[in-house]
Design a protein around this motif. Structure first.
Motif, short mmCIF file in Angstrom:
data_model
loop_
_atom_site.label_atom_id
_atom_site.label_comp_id
_atom_site.label_asym_id
_atom_site.label_seq_id
_atom_site.Cartn_x
_atom_site.Cartn_y
_atom_site.Cartn_z
N ASP A 131 0.86 -1.17 0.00
CA ASP A 131 0.00 0.00 0.00
C ASP A 131 0.90 1.23 0.00
O ASP A 131 1.80 1.34 0.83
N HIS A 133 0.62 4.23 0.90
CA HIS A 133 0.66 5.14 2.04
C HIS A 133 1.40 4.57 3.24
O HIS A 133 1.35 5.12 4.34
N CYS A 350 -6.41 6.76 6.44
CA CYS A 350 -5.14 6.69 7.17
C CYS A 350 -4.45 8.05 7.21
O CYS A 350 -3.47 8.24 7.92
N CYS A 408 -11.08 1.52 5.47
CA CYS A 408 -10.65 2.47 4.43
C CYS A 408 -11.84 3.23 3.85
O CYS A 408 -11.72 4.37 3.42
N CYS A 411 -12.38 6.41 1.31
CA CYS A 411 -11.09 6.86 0.75
C CYS A 411 -10.91 6.23 -0.62
O CYS A 411 -10.36 6.85 -1.52
N ASN A 430 -6.53 11.35 0.86
CA ASN A 430 -5.21 11.66 0.31
C ASN A 430 -5.16 11.75 -1.21
O ASN A 430 -4.17 12.16 -1.77
#
Ligand code: SF4
Lengths: 472, 206
Positions: A131, A133, A350, A408, A411, A430
C-alpha cells in the motif's frame, strides 16, 4: 556505502543498519523489520502458493483487515465478492501463521493507524506493505514504503527486498503554524510547491521547528502524504514526542528494554553536517488552509484564492492539465474556491482519522449543524472507542453526520462506501484522482477542520473564523 | 519472465499527464485473480462511459490504436497506489512499454517486475513522439540495449535505471536471485537480533 566517519542522514543510518549486502551496481538487499498485509495482498499469497513456499518470518508479518471491511458492521457485508476479500485474508494469514487484526478484533483499523497505535512501528525500522501510504510509518523515523504484489511475495518468502539507495531531500518548515492550520495544510502546501512527481527518487526528511512542534498524529499525516509528492518515503527524526507516544504501547519494548531502545533511537537523527541532495524550505507563518481544486494532490491552493485559469498557465502541458481537471471537477477558471458548493463530506482514512483529527473536526462542529450529509469513519476501532469516551460521536451525530465503524471506507470505495457520480465531496483523504471515491466522483482534499467547516456551510470554507475561541 | 530487448509495435499516444493507477485500473475491478485477466479493465472509466459503451474520442478506442504494444503519455504516469493490478491491466492488454517524462516510483518498479519497460524521455522528446503518432506514425521501435525509441525518421533517447535495464534484458526474477543469498540473510538476521534486540515485536502483546 557511506563511510561511517562521514556525517550521515537519518535515512542513511537506518539504511546502513539494514543492508544485508550491497551489489556493485548499487542494489542493496535490505532486511525488512515489519511487513503488513491486507485484503489486497491476495495476489502475493497466490504467488507464494504457486511456489508452495512458506512465509519466512510470520513473527514479523501482521495482517490487518481494512480495505474491504464494512463500516456498518451490524448490517454485515452486503456484497458476496467484498465479503470474500475479507475471508480470503483470514484464510491466508491463518494458513501461514500470521497474526491478523481481523474484522472482530477490537484493535482492528486501517493498517497505517493500527501499526503505530499498537507499537509495531518503531524508530529505526524498515516497514513495508502493499500500500503506497506505508510512508506514514516514517513519522517515527522508520524507512517505510509501499510495494507491489511481486515485492510483497518477495518479502513474504525472504524477509528482504532489493532496493537502490534513493537521493535525500530535506523539507524544512520553520516557524509557528497559525491557529487553524494543521499537518494536512503543511503537507498539501509542500506537494503544491514541489509537484506530484517532484520528489521522485528521493527519501524525504521533514525537519524544522514547525515539524518538531507537531504531535505524532500530525507527523503521521505529513509522512502519509509523502507519496503524493512522488517520494519513496518520508521521515521525521525520533525525539521525546516519539518516545512518549511509544511508551507502554503493546508491541513496543517494555521496561528496561524500552530505556535501552530509546538510547539506540536517540542516535538516529541526522548528523548536523549531513548532506542532502536537495532542500526545500517553507515558512510556517505563510501556510493558509489549503484545499485541492483538481485531480492531482498537487492541484492545491489556499482557500482564499480562485480556481486557476488555463490561459495563464506557465506552459502548454500545465494548461492542458488545468483544462482537463476543471472540466472533470465542474469548475470554471477564476471562480473563488470559497464559492464551490459541496454535496457531502467524508472524515476518515489513514491520512486524517486519528483521535486528534476527530477532535479538530468536532471542535468546529460542536453546536452546529451540517448542511450536507456525511460519513465519519475513525482510523481504528480503538480510536472509535476513545472518541466515544470523549463524546465526539455525539457531536458528529448531533451535527447530522453518520458515525460508522473503522476501515478504508470512502477513501477508495472498495467496501461500497462511494461518492455518487457527479457529486462533490469535501474529504480528509489523500487522493483526489478521477474516480477515486467512485466513478465520476469529485474529491476536494483538505484538513479535518476544513471538512467540518465545509459541512456547516455547504461549500468550501475558510475554517479560521469558525475556530476563534474554540480549542480542539 | 520473458527478456525484453527490442520491441516494434503499434503505438498509441495518450496525451494526458498524471494517468494514475486509479485510472489504469479502478479499485472495483481488483478483486479478481490474475488468471481471470485484467486487460479488459485497463483505463476502464476513460475507455467506457457509464453504460459500458466505448468512448469514441478516447485514443485507445481509435481503430488505429488496435493491438497497441506501446503507450506514449505525459508526465507522472502511474502515480498513486502500489496496486500491481495497474501493471497487470497494461500487460494483459498487450502493452510492453510505456514512454513518458516521469513515472510513479512504485508503478515503475512493479512494471519491471512484470517485464514492462518504463522508458523515460525528456518532455520535448515525449511531445515529439506524441506529435509523430498523431501525424500518422503507427509503429514505434524500442531498443533497450541502445536506449532509443524510433518513430519513422525520429529517434530519441530514453533513460532507465541501469539495474532495471539489466533485469529486463535478462528477464530476471528477484526471488531466485535472493534465495541464492540464503546464508548471508540468515547470518545477517542472527547478528541483527543481537545488535538491535528492540527491533523484535514485544510478544506478550497478542
Ligand atoms: S485509507 Fe485509503 S490510502 Fe489509507 S490504506 Fe486505506 S485505501 Fe489506502
Amino acid at each position: 556505502m557511506t563511510p561511517m566517519s562521514e556525517p550521515r542522514t537519518l535515512f542513511d543510518k537506518v539504511w546502513d543498519q539494514h543492508a544485508v549486502l550491497t551489489r556493485e551496481d548499487g542494489q542493496a538487499l535490505l532486511w525488512i523489520d515489519r511487513h503488513f498485509v491486507h485484503e489486497g495482498s491476495h495476489h502475493a499469497f497466490a504467488k507464494l502458493g504457486s511456489r508452495n513456499a512458506p512465509v519466512a518470518r510470520p513473527d514479523l508479518t501482521f495482517g490487518v483487515a481494512d480495505h474491504y471491511v464494512p463500516t456498518r458492521r451490524l448490517s454485515g457485508v452486503a456484497d458476496e465478492g467484498i465479503r470474500r476479500m475479507v475471508e480470503q485474508l483470514h484464510e491466508n494469514t491463518f494458513t501461514h501463521g500470521v497474526h491478523l487484526f481481523g474484522l472482530d478484533d477490537p484493535r482492528q483499523g486501517i493498517v497505517h493507524v493500527v501499526g503505530p497505535e499498537q507499537g509495531l512501528t518503531l524508530p529505526g525500522l524498515t516497514v513495508v506493505c502493499g500500500d503506497s501510504h506505508t510512508s506514514t510509518h516514517g513519522a517515527f523515523g522508520a524507512i517505510a514504503f509501499g510495494i507491489g504484489a511481486s515485492d510483497v511475495a518477495h518479502v513474504l518468502m525472504t524477509q528482504t527486498l532489493w532496493q537502490r539507495r534513493p537521493k535525500r531531500m530535506r523539507v524544512r518548515v520553520e516557524g509557528v503554524l497559525p491557529v487553524g492550520i494543521g499537518a494536512k495544510d503543511v503537507a498539501l502546501s509542500i506537494i503544491a510547491r514541489v509537484g506530484a512527481d517532484g520528489a521522485q527518487g528521493h527519501a524525504l526528511e521533514y525537519a524544522g521547528s514547525a515539524i518538531r512542534a507537531l504531535s505524532m498524529e500530525g507527523r503521521l499525516t505529513l509522512c502519509n502524504l509523502s507519496i503524493e509528492s512522488g517520494a519513496r518515503c518520508g521521515m521525521v527524526a525520533p525525539d521525546e514526542t516519539t518516545f512518549a507516544y511509544l511508551r507502554g504501547r503493546p508491541y513496543a519494548p517494555q521496561g528496561d528494554a524500552f530505556t535501552r531502545a530509546v538510547e539506540a533511537w536517540g542516535a538516529l537523527p541526522s548528523d548536523p553536517d549531513a548532506a542532502f541532495d536537495r532542500e526545500v524550505v517553507l515558512d510556517a507563518a505563510e501556510i493558509a488552509p489549503v484545499v485541492t481544486w483538481g485531480i492531482s494532490p498537487e492541484d492545491a491552493l489556499p482557500i482564499t484564492l480562485t480556481v486557476p485559469d488555463p490561459e495563464r498557465a506557465p506552459d502548454p502541458g500545465r494548461a492542458a492539465h488545468i483544462r482537463e481537471a476543471i472540466a472533470y471537477m465542474g469548475l470554471s477558471p477564476g471562480q473563488p474556491l470559497s464559492d464551490v458548493a459541496i454535496d457531502r463530506v467524508f472524515i476518515g482514512s489513514c491520512t486524517n482519522a486519528r483521535i486528534e483529527d476527530l477532535r479538530a473536526a468536532a471542535a468546529v462542529l460542536a453546536g452546529r449543524k451540517a448542511r450536507v450529509p456525511g460519513l465519519v469513519s475513525p482510523g481504528s476501532s480503538l480510536v472509535k472507542r476513545q472518541a466515544e469516551e470523549e463524546g465526539l460521536d455525539r457531536i458528529f451525530k448531533e451535527a447530522g453526520l453518520e458515525w460508522v465503524d473503522s476501515g478504508c471506507s470512502m477513501c477508495v470505495g472498495m467496501n461500497g462506501d462511494l461518492v455518487p457520480p457527479g457529486e462533490r465531496c469535501a474529504s480528509t483523504t489523500n487522493r483526489n484522482f478521477k474516480g477515486r471515491q467512485g466513478p465520476g466522483a469529485r474529491t476536494h482534499l483538505m484538513s479535518p477542520a476544513m471538512v467540518a467547516a465545509a459541512a456547516v456551510t455547504g461549500r468550501l470554507t475558510d475554517v479560521r473564523p469558525m475556530v476563534e475561541g474554540r480549542t480542539p | 519472465m520473458t527478456p525484453f530487448r527490442q520491441l516494434t509495435a503499434r503505438a498509441c499516444a495518450l496525451p494526458l499527464s498524471s494517468i494514475d493507477t486509479d485510472q489504469l485500473i479502478p479499485a472495483r475491478f481488483m478483486k479478481r485473480s490474475r488468471a481471470e485477466g485484467y486487460g479488459g479493465y485497463l483505463l476502464h472509466d476513460l475507455r467506457f462511459d457509464e453504460s459500458g459503451a466505448p468512448r469514441p474520442d478516447f485514443p485507445l478506442n481509435d481503430p488505429a490504436c488496435a493491438g497497441a504494444g506501446v503507450l506514449v503519455a505525459r508526465r507522472n504516469f502511474g502515480a498513486g497506489s502500489s496496486r500491481e493490478a495497474a501493471v497487470y491491466a497494461l500487460v494483459d492488454y498487450g502493452i510492453r512499454c510505456v514512454i513518458a517524462p516521469s513515472f510513479g516510483d512504485i508503478f515503475a518498479s512493479n512494471g519491471v517486475n512484470n517485464g514492462l519497460l518504463p522508458a523515460r524521455v525528456s518532455e520535448t522528446d515525449g511531445e515529439a513522439l506524441i506529435a509523430a503518432i498523431q501525424a500518422g506514425t503507427r509503429e514505434l521501435s524500442v531498443d533497450l540495449e541502445a536506449g532509443t525509441v524510433t518513430a519513422g525518421d525520429l529517434t530519441v533517447a530514453f533513460t532507465i535505471d541501469p539495474v532495471w535495464r539489466t533485469k529486463l534484458l535478462n528477464g530476471w526474477d528477484d526471488i531466485d536471485l535472493t534465495l541464492s543469498h540464503d546464508d548471508a540473510i540468515a547470518s545477517f538476521a542472527e547478528a541483527d537480533a543481537q545488535r538491535r534486540p528492540w527491533a523484535t515485536p514485544h510478544t506478550s502483546a497478542s
